[in-house]
Design a protein around this motif. Structure first.
Motif, PDB file in Angstrom:
ATOM      1  N   ILE A   1       0.850  -1.187   0.000  1.00  0.00           N
ATOM      2  CA  ILE A   1       0.000   0.000   0.000  1.00  0.00           C
ATOM      3  C   ILE A   1       0.889   1.242   0.000  1.00  0.00           C
ATOM      4  N   LEU A   2       0.568   2.178  -0.903  1.00  0.00           N
ATOM      5  CA  LEU A   2       1.284   3.456  -0.926  1.00  0.00           C
ATOM      6  C   LEU A   2       0.724   4.343   0.175  1.00  0.00           C
ATOM      7  N   TRP A   3       1.599   4.889   1.005  1.00  0.00           N
ATOM      8  CA  TRP A   3       1.208   5.813   2.071  1.00  0.00           C
ATOM      9  C   TRP A   3       1.673   7.191   1.651  1.00  0.00           C
ATOM     10  N   VAL A   4       0.727   8.091   1.413  1.00  0.00           N
ATOM     11  CA  VAL A   4       1.025   9.404   0.840  1.00  0.00           C
ATOM     12  C   VAL A   4       0.602  10.489   1.822  1.00  0.00           C
ATOM     13  N   VAL A   5       1.495  11.454   2.024  1.00  0.00           N
ATOM     14  CA  VAL A   5       1.198  12.596   2.890  1.00  0.00           C
ATOM     15  C   VAL A   5       1.190  13.853   2.025  1.00  0.00           C
ATOM     16  N   PRO A   6      -0.006  14.272   1.561  1.00  0.00           N
ATOM     17  CA  PRO A   6      -0.055  15.512   0.778  1.00  0.00           C
ATOM     18  C   PRO A   6       0.029  16.714   1.723  1.00  0.00           C
TER      19      PRO A   6
ATOM     20  N   ASP B   1      -6.062  15.355  -6.015  1.00  0.00           N
ATOM     21  CA  ASP B   1      -6.441  14.618  -7.228  1.00  0.00           C
ATOM     22  C   ASP B   1      -5.253  14.469  -8.179  1.00  0.00           C
ATOM     23  N   GLU B   2      -4.445  15.519  -8.303  1.00  0.00           N
ATOM     24  CA  GLU B   2      -3.275  15.453  -9.179  1.00  0.00           C
ATOM     25  C   GLU B   2      -2.261  14.427  -8.660  1.00  0.00           C
ATOM     26  N   ILE B   3      -2.058  14.386  -7.352  1.00  0.00           N
ATOM     27  CA  ILE B   3      -1.154  13.385  -6.769  1.00  0.00           C
ATOM     28  C   ILE B   3      -1.641  11.984  -7.106  1.00  0.00           C
TER      29      ILE B   3
END
Length: 78
Positions: free
Chosen positions: A34-39, A56-58
């Motif tokens: 799982i990708l864990w992303v912090v925008p 949305d772009e990320i």
């Protein structure tokens, strides 16, 4: 490992740190595909139009870069 999903982790006013090393959550999610992303959005502007467009772009870039299906599971946390 194939990527099974994406977790978007949003922080509010209580978080004032940038990540230099992977933390325990990032390692756990990575070990489970799982990708864990912090925008990093401005906490005062979370989920205004610019923040939504940025998020949305990320997601679009991750789907393109890793050739993920458009219906990949995405979870919001924070």
């Amino acid at each position: 490992m194939p990527i099974k999903g994406i977790v978007l982790n949003f922080f509010g006013l209580g978080c004032q740190a940038m990540y230099w090393d992977d933390d325990k959550y990032a390692k756990f999610f990575a070990e489970n595909g799982i990708l864990w992303v912090v925008p990093y959005n401005n906490p005062w502007a979370w989920m205004n139009k610019q923040a939504v467009d940025y998020t949305d772009e990320i997601i679009d870039l991750l789907i393109e870069k890793y050739d993920l299906p458009n219906d990949i599971k995405i979870v919001s946390s924070g």
